[in-house]
Design a protein around this motif. Structure first.
Motif, mmCIF file in Angstrom:
data_model
loop_
_atom_site.group_PDB
_atom_site.id
_atom_site.type_symbol
_atom_site.label_atom_id
_atom_site.label_comp_id
_atom_site.label_asym_id
_atom_site.label_seq_id
_atom_site.Cartn_x
_atom_site.Cartn_y
_atom_site.Cartn_z
ATOM 1 N N LEU A 104 0.842 -1.201 0.000
ATOM 2 C CA LEU A 104 0.000 0.000 0.000
ATOM 3 C C LEU A 104 0.875 1.249 0.000
ATOM 4 O O LEU A 104 0.671 2.174 -0.793
ATOM 5 C CB LEU A 104 -0.919 -0.007 1.223
ATOM 6 C CG LEU A 104 -1.899 1.170 1.330
ATOM 7 C CD1 LEU A 104 -2.859 1.178 0.147
ATOM 8 C CD2 LEU A 104 -2.662 1.098 2.649
ATOM 9 N N LEU A 105 1.879 1.257 0.875
ATOM 10 C CA LEU A 105 2.801 2.391 0.933
ATOM 11 C C LEU A 105 3.635 2.474 -0.346
ATOM 12 O O LEU A 105 3.878 3.558 -0.877
ATOM 13 C CB LEU A 105 3.706 2.254 2.156
ATOM 14 C CG LEU A 105 4.663 3.419 2.457
ATOM 15 C CD1 LEU A 105 3.875 4.716 2.627
ATOM 16 C CD2 LEU A 105 5.480 3.121 3.704
ATOM 17 N N GLU A 138 1.603 4.013 -3.158
ATOM 18 C CA GLU A 138 1.476 5.467 -3.035
ATOM 19 C C GLU A 138 2.785 6.163 -3.400
ATOM 20 O O GLU A 138 2.797 7.149 -4.138
ATOM 21 C CB GLU A 138 1.057 5.836 -1.602
ATOM 22 C CG GLU A 138 -0.304 5.296 -1.185
ATOM 23 C CD GLU A 138 -1.418 5.776 -2.103
ATOM 24 O OE1 GLU A 138 -1.441 6.969 -2.452
ATOM 25 O OE2 GLU A 138 -2.265 4.943 -2.485
ATOM 26 N N LEU A 139 3.900 5.674 -2.872
ATOM 27 C CA LEU A 139 5.200 6.277 -3.190
ATOM 28 C C LEU A 139 5.573 6.039 -4.647
ATOM 29 O O LEU A 139 6.151 6.903 -5.306
ATOM 30 C CB LEU A 139 6.288 5.706 -2.270
ATOM 31 C CG LEU A 139 6.183 6.043 -0.783
ATOM 32 C CD1 LEU A 139 7.251 5.282 0.009
ATOM 33 C CD2 LEU A 139 6.341 7.539 -0.559
ATOM 34 N N ALA A 198 3.610 5.798 -7.151
ATOM 35 C CA ALA A 198 2.835 6.656 -8.048
ATOM 36 C C ALA A 198 3.520 7.996 -8.259
ATOM 37 O O ALA A 198 3.329 8.660 -9.278
ATOM 38 C CB ALA A 198 1.431 6.859 -7.478
ATOM 39 N N GLU A 207 0.160 1.579 -10.221
ATOM 40 C CA GLU A 207 0.817 1.337 -8.926
ATOM 41 C C GLU A 207 -0.187 1.288 -7.778
ATOM 42 O O GLU A 207 -0.041 0.484 -6.849
ATOM 43 C CB GLU A 207 1.866 2.431 -8.657
ATOM 44 C CG GLU A 207 3.090 2.367 -9.550
ATOM 45 C CD GLU A 207 2.890 3.090 -10.868
ATOM 46 O OE1 GLU A 207 3.860 3.196 -11.642
ATOM 47 O OE2 GLU A 207 1.753 3.553 -11.141
ATOM 48 N N HIS A 208 -1.208 2.166 -7.835
ATOM 49 C CA HIS A 208 -2.227 2.164 -6.778
ATOM 50 C C HIS A 208 -2.974 0.830 -6.767
ATOM 51 O O HIS A 208 -3.183 0.235 -5.707
ATOM 52 C CB HIS A 208 -3.231 3.310 -7.001
ATOM 53 C CG HIS A 208 -2.652 4.669 -6.803
ATOM 54 N ND1 HIS A 208 -2.255 5.146 -5.577
ATOM 55 C CD2 HIS A 208 -2.411 5.664 -7.701
ATOM 56 C CE1 HIS A 208 -1.795 6.376 -5.710
ATOM 57 N NE2 HIS A 208 -1.870 6.715 -6.988
ATOM 58 N N GLY A 228 -0.853 -1.926 -5.485
ATOM 59 C CA GLY A 228 -0.698 -1.771 -4.036
ATOM 60 C C GLY A 228 -1.873 -2.341 -3.275
ATOM 61 O O GLY A 228 -1.707 -3.032 -2.268
ATOM 62 N N TYR A 229 -3.093 -2.095 -3.774
ATOM 63 C CA TYR A 229 -4.287 -2.605 -3.096
ATOM 64 C C TYR A 229 -4.410 -4.129 -3.233
ATOM 65 O O TYR A 229 -4.831 -4.810 -2.294
ATOM 66 C CB TYR A 229 -5.540 -1.925 -3.650
ATOM 67 C CG TYR A 229 -5.693 -0.493 -3.212
ATOM 68 C CD1 TYR A 229 -5.717 -0.160 -1.858
ATOM 69 C CD2 TYR A 229 -5.790 0.534 -4.142
ATOM 70 C CE1 TYR A 229 -5.841 1.156 -1.440
ATOM 71 C CE2 TYR A 229 -5.917 1.860 -3.738
ATOM 72 C CZ TYR A 229 -5.932 2.162 -2.388
ATOM 73 O OH TYR A 229 -6.049 3.463 -1.976
#
Length: 412
Positions: free
Chosen positions: A162-163, A166-167, A169, A257-258, A261-262
């Protein structure tokens, strides 16, 4: 339930949480360290695009990492027996932080592959020692200590993607610098939280019995440990097909990427929950070996489904998430079996097992990428399923050599 039975049950439930400060310090560091592993997963397609790399080249980021880990696992016991657990853990954290930061500054896929190997060196020092530290310092049984370790691993792996998404992206370099920053936090936390730990974890106590580099090879003379190690090697072909190849497939189908991540957040959450709650239930009801075999069959079927419906994004994504539940159960069951498999030092058993385990993790990512290039995107998942089934069959064929692990855990 009688008063006595209720008291015993309450003590069993509480014993997992009543741990020395040193155990919680290591568990906290494990969460942060394994966040670093998950941070990189969502950015694999971005790395391939930005550095103009093929799928097999990007997969080498896992191959170099796992290959160095496999070799270094053979000497972690030697280093720990001389430096002590705390100093070895801190050394591993420093190495991870340094190489992840350098990776964030690299501009070439081959340089990044080499730096990931250095990251693997740090992870070898940390991972092998952290498992040994938690099992050794814990006031619970081996099984409960391993559940605590796997819970920390699962939490780190679940939050990391998840982190990382975000990073990632913002920039593919972000997760590498994020790992370095997290390792600094882990270093500070471990330095202070283990400062007043028990004498067992001091360098002096750890060095009383120095181990040799040949000890892991001697440990593999025990058929039970060898069988479980080979099974883990083959199982890791499936595990790292999920970790290293599935993100590339999903990225090719347009998942950013999001989204990645999910997906891997769900994967990690199920891994964490099942490693803590369902693995012990399976172990008590069916035994470690039977439960392992069942989880391996389900995992192989999941990989096969991914191989059949590789072009359907929701199927691949759902299968990745569902696989987290199977891997969480399997990791706890397998680690418990290894710790009880042979009459050798736990650090030596961990080193021998991890050496074989990460050989599979080193070969599988690159092999999966090349299979996709040689044939088609479906083949890596199907081949991964085949390796997992072979691993399951090896354990069942040698069941008489490993069935004692349930008796040992029951005795604990």
């Amino acid at each position: 339930m009688s008063t006595l039975e209720h008291t015993i049950a309450s003590e069993r439930k509480a014993s997992l949480l009543k741990q020395p400060q040193a155990v919680w310090a290591v568990a906290f560091a494990c969460i942060i360290a394994f966040m670093g592993l998950g941070l990189v997963d969502p950015i694999l397609p971005a790395i391939a695009k930005k550095l103009d790399a093929s799928a097999s080249q990007v997969s080498l980021l896992f191959t170099s990492y796992n290959a160095v880990m496999a070799v270094m696992m053979l000497v972690t016991g030697v280093i720990t027996s001389r430096l002590g657990m705390k100093r070895t853990l801190l050394l591993g954290i420093v190495v991870i932080a340094a190489f992840s930061a350098l990776g964030g500054m690299s501009n070439n896929i081959w340089a990044l592959i080499g730096l990931r190997g250095g990251w693997g060196l740090g992870n070898a020092l940390f991972v092998a020692t952290s498992l040994t530290a938690i099992v050794t310092l814990s006031t619970s049984s081996v099984g409960k200590a391993i559940i605590l370790y796997e819970a920390a691993v699962g939490l780190g792996i679940s939050v990391g993607p998840l982190l990382g998404g975000e990073l990632g992206a913002i920039s593919w370099r972000g997760p590498f610098f994020g790992v370095a920053a997290l390792m600094v936090i882990a270093f500070v936390a471990l330095s202070f939280m283990m400062a007043n730990s028990s004498p067992q974890s001091s360098p002096t106590a750890a060095a009383r019995k120095k181990t040799s580099i040949v000890d892991p090879f001697r440990a593999l003379k025990h058929r039970s440990l060898l069988v479980l190690g080979i099974m883990a090697c083959l199982y890791n072909f499936g595990f790292f097909t999920i970790m290293a190849y599935a993100p590339l497939v999903l990225g090719h189908m347009g998942m950013d990427e999001h989204g990645l991540g999910y997906v891997f957040l769900g994967w990690g959450l199920l891994l964490a929950v099942t490693s803590v709650f369902t693995a012990p239930l399976l172990q008590r009801k069916f035994g470690t070996i039977k439960s392992l075999a069942f989880m391996l069959v389900l995992f192989a079927l999941t990989l096969l489904a991914m191989g059949i419906w590789t072009d359907t994004k929701w199927v691949v994504a759902a299968a990745v998430i569902f696989a987290g539940a199977l891997l969480g159960n399997n990791n706890t069951l397998l680690t418990t079996a290894v710790m009880n498999a042979a009459p050798v030092e736990r650090s030596t058993a961990s080193a021998a097992y991890s050496f074989l385990r990460f050989i599979g993790g080193a070969i599988a990512p690159y092999f999966a990428g090349k299979l996709a290039e040689w044939f088609n995107p479906h083949v890596p998942f199907v081949v991964g399923a085949g390796f997992v089934i072979v691993g399951m069959l090896i354990v069942l064929i040698n069941q008489k050599h490993v069935k004692h692990v349930d008796q040992v855990e029951a005795a604990h």
